[in-house]
Design an enzyme around this catalytic site. Structure first.
Site, mmCIF file in Angstrom:
data_model
loop_
_atom_site.group_PDB
_atom_site.id
_atom_site.type_symbol
_atom_site.label_atom_id
_atom_site.label_comp_id
_atom_site.label_asym_id
_atom_site.label_seq_id
_atom_site.Cartn_x
_atom_site.Cartn_y
_atom_site.Cartn_z
ATOM 1 N N CYS A 116 0.897 -1.092 -0.004
ATOM 2 C CA CYS A 116 0.041 0.145 0.251
ATOM 3 C C CYS A 116 0.862 1.208 -0.161
ATOM 4 O O CYS A 116 0.305 2.112 -0.462
ATOM 5 C CB CYS A 116 -1.048 0.057 1.066
ATOM 6 S SG CYS A 116 -2.105 -1.322 1.190
ATOM 7 N N HIS A 256 -3.342 7.059 2.689
ATOM 8 C CA HIS A 256 -3.783 5.923 2.082
ATOM 9 C C HIS A 256 -5.259 5.325 2.578
ATOM 10 O O HIS A 256 -5.415 5.636 3.853
ATOM 11 C CB HIS A 256 -2.941 4.720 2.691
ATOM 12 C CG HIS A 256 -3.284 3.290 2.309
ATOM 13 N ND1 HIS A 256 -3.935 2.930 1.302
ATOM 14 C CD2 HIS A 256 -3.251 2.130 3.113
ATOM 15 C CE1 HIS A 256 -4.113 1.680 1.295
ATOM 16 N NE2 HIS A 256 -3.686 1.183 2.459
ATOM 17 N N ASN A 286 -10.008 -0.350 0.129
ATOM 18 C CA ASN A 286 -8.544 -0.439 0.049
ATOM 19 C C ASN A 286 -8.157 -1.038 -1.304
ATOM 20 O O ASN A 286 -8.062 -2.200 -1.483
ATOM 21 C CB ASN A 286 -8.156 -1.168 1.378
ATOM 22 C CG ASN A 286 -6.641 -1.115 1.324
ATOM 23 O OD1 ASN A 286 -6.117 -0.627 0.545
ATOM 24 N ND2 ASN A 286 -6.157 -1.556 2.516
HETATM 25 O O1 UT7 Z 1 -3.692 -1.481 3.906
HETATM 26 C C1 UT7 Z 1 -3.213 -2.594 4.722
HETATM 27 C C2 UT7 Z 1 -4.260 -3.708 4.729
HETATM 28 N N1 UT7 Z 1 -5.528 -3.328 5.633
HETATM 29 C C3 UT7 Z 1 -5.433 -3.977 6.787
HETATM 30 O O2 UT7 Z 1 -4.448 -4.440 7.079
HETATM 31 C C4 UT7 Z 1 -6.497 -3.541 7.641
HETATM 32 C C5 UT7 Z 1 -6.354 -2.730 8.993
HETATM 33 N N2 UT7 Z 1 -7.066 -3.378 10.059
HETATM 34 C C6 UT7 Z 1 -8.565 -2.933 10.044
HETATM 35 O O3 UT7 Z 1 -9.115 -2.260 9.208
HETATM 36 C C7 UT7 Z 1 -9.658 -3.415 11.224
HETATM 37 O O4 UT7 Z 1 -8.902 -4.076 12.289
HETATM 38 C C8 UT7 Z 1 -10.599 -4.407 10.561
HETATM 39 C C9 UT7 Z 1 -11.523 -3.884 9.744
HETATM 40 C C10 UT7 Z 1 -9.943 -5.481 9.807
HETATM 41 C C11 UT7 Z 1 -11.269 -5.057 11.590
HETATM 42 O O5 UT7 Z 1 -11.884 -4.036 12.633
HETATM 43 P P1 UT7 Z 1 -11.680 -4.260 14.096
HETATM 44 O O6 UT7 Z 1 -12.302 -3.232 14.726
HETATM 45 O O7 UT7 Z 1 -10.357 -4.243 14.513
HETATM 46 O O8 UT7 Z 1 -12.281 -5.609 14.245
HETATM 47 P P2 UT7 Z 1 -11.515 -6.755 14.969
HETATM 48 O O9 UT7 Z 1 -10.735 -7.513 14.329
HETATM 49 O O10 UT7 Z 1 -11.123 -6.460 16.599
HETATM 50 O O11 UT7 Z 1 -12.927 -7.843 15.136
HETATM 51 C C12 UT7 Z 1 -13.851 -7.558 16.000
HETATM 52 C C13 UT7 Z 1 -15.044 -8.774 15.869
HETATM 53 C C14 UT7 Z 1 -14.494 -10.072 15.933
HETATM 54 O O12 UT7 Z 1 -15.627 -11.004 16.566
HETATM 55 P P3 UT7 Z 1 -15.303 -11.364 17.985
HETATM 56 O O13 UT7 Z 1 -14.005 -12.130 18.330
HETATM 57 O O14 UT7 Z 1 -15.395 -10.067 18.787
HETATM 58 O O15 UT7 Z 1 -16.419 -12.058 18.290
HETATM 59 C C15 UT7 Z 1 -14.431 -10.393 14.568
HETATM 60 O O16 UT7 Z 1 -14.620 -11.821 14.325
HETATM 61 O O17 UT7 Z 1 -15.634 -8.373 14.663
HETATM 62 C C16 UT7 Z 1 -15.611 -9.672 13.917
HETATM 63 N N3 UT7 Z 1 -15.483 -9.464 12.474
HETATM 64 C C17 UT7 Z 1 -16.590 -9.331 11.590
HETATM 65 N N4 UT7 Z 1 -17.892 -9.210 11.945
HETATM 66 C C18 UT7 Z 1 -18.572 -9.074 10.877
HETATM 67 C C19 UT7 Z 1 -14.483 -9.432 11.690
HETATM 68 N N5 UT7 Z 1 -14.502 -9.012 10.430
HETATM 69 C C20 UT7 Z 1 -15.822 -9.141 10.336
HETATM 70 C C21 UT7 Z 1 -16.933 -8.803 9.312
HETATM 71 N N6 UT7 Z 1 -18.235 -8.819 9.746
HETATM 72 N N7 UT7 Z 1 -16.796 -8.517 8.069
#
Ligand code: UT7
Length: 329
Positions: A116, A256, A286
């Protein structure tokens, strides 16, 4: 030592595929929903390439757009750099395919890979060629067809990515008379190499029937780790670029487009008001190396780049890598 030539951005361009994929598409195949995706990422929809449409096709459209806005002919190009992690082939470079299709017969061509951070990294590279007098006209492209590398069984990453391309033409500032690049920076922290990766397809783990069955040829993201890194690093890059400048000089931050919450947290640290931040993640998701140049071009088209004001480009990504640029528009 020979004189350092000031470098300007003579023109920009972009291309996004026609196929719009909204969040409802993922509701049908994953345990997710539109509300979660919009709240946690800011993404409402993204674009995917059509069957038979390639990364190099998007590069070509963005390049033609940028060359037109810079009034530069393909044969006047000295160099084409494409930043991508999703080129048409493992080999040769996508830049060579673009060189052929453009008819840029006098240009060298190669790809770089900084995920990225790719476009902003390539911008600094192109700037160095022009600044040292080794090139007069450099075409820099950031492009991705990430839809071809999305794991549709992983809700944590599948919803994040989109396809597109953005481009810029660099020239001596004395020639184009606009958008002077004042400074650029790049950095890396290889300790985080496994936070965003594609396990197989490289020489360490060449693709096999088994690796494909295990979906090792698709993107894997450790979202939480990247989130933490991203907020910190994006804030640092913005600070480094603005160092020595009055906040009033700032016209626009073009970050980004990774996650609305990451962008908000990074700019909040510097008390930058929302109207000075370019955001289009809601439309495109993204698009990795394409995200900054698409946003930059859309900002230019929307008249958001004011003459004489500062524009900050700030990116980070797999590697882990980061890159920044400061431009006097
Ligand atoms: O450009 C570089 C590449 N981009 C990245 O690497 C992305 C950077 N990270 C992010 O944008 C965020 O961390 C995410 C959008 C990927 C995730 O958001 P978050 O607020 O950090 O969520 P989390 O990973 O802490 O997950 C919270 C909950 C989890 O469930 P539990 O364990 O609390 O029961 C996940 O399993 O949300 C769940 N979850 C989802 N639920 C519904 C993760 N993805 C999804 C989804 N829909 N698509």
């Amino acid at each position: 030592m020979s004189e350092i030539i000031k470098v300007g951005i003579a023109g920009t361009g972009c291309y996004t595929p026609e196929r719009v994929v909204d969040n409802a598409f993922f509701e049908g195949i994953l345990d997710t929903n539109d509300e979660w995706i919009q709240q946690r990422t800011g993404i409402a929809e993204r674009r995917f390439v059509a069957e038979g449409q390639e990364n190099s096709d998007m590069c070509l459209s963005a390049a033609k757009d940028a060359l037109k806005s810079a009034s530069v002919e393909p044969e006047d190009l000295d160099l084409i750099i494409v930043a991508t992690i999703s080129g048409d082939y493992q080999m040769p470079s996508t830049a060579c395919l673009v060189q052929k299709e453009l008819g840029a017969t006098n240009a060298g061509a190669y790809d770089i890979q900084a995920a990225c951070s790719g476009f902003v990294t390539a911008l600094g590279l192109g700037e160095a060629y022009v600044a040292s007098g080794r090139a007069q006209n450099v075409l820099v492209i950031g492009a991705e067809a990430l839809s071809r590398f999305i794991n549709l069984e992983d809700r944590g990453s599948a919803i994040l990515f989109g396809d597109g391309a953005g481009a810029a033409v660099l020239q001596p500032h004395s020639v184009c008379g606009q958008a002077e690049i004042l400074k650029t920076t790049v950095g890396a922290d290889g300790e985080g190499w496994s936070h965003i990766w594609i396990p197989s397809g490289g020489s360490k783990r060449p693709a096999t029937l088994n690796s494909v069955a295990e979906r090792e040829h698709l993107i894997r993201v450790n979202g939480r780790e990247v989130y933490r890194f991203a907020v910190h690093r994006m804030g640092e890059v913005i600070g480094e670029m603005m160092e020595g400048h009055d906040p009033d000089e700032l016209g626009l931050i073009v970050p980004h487009q990774v996650n609305q919450r990451i962008i908000d947290a990074a700019v909040e640290r510097h008390e930058i008001p929302a109207e000075k931040v370019m955001v289009n993640i809601n439309k495109y998701g993204n698009t990795s190396a394409a995200s900054v140049p698409i946003a930059l071009h859309e900002a230019a088209e929307a008249g958001r780049l004011e003459d004489g004001k500062l524009v900050v480009l700030a990116a980070f990504g797999a590697g882990l890598t980061w890159a920044g640029a400061l431009i006097r528009w």
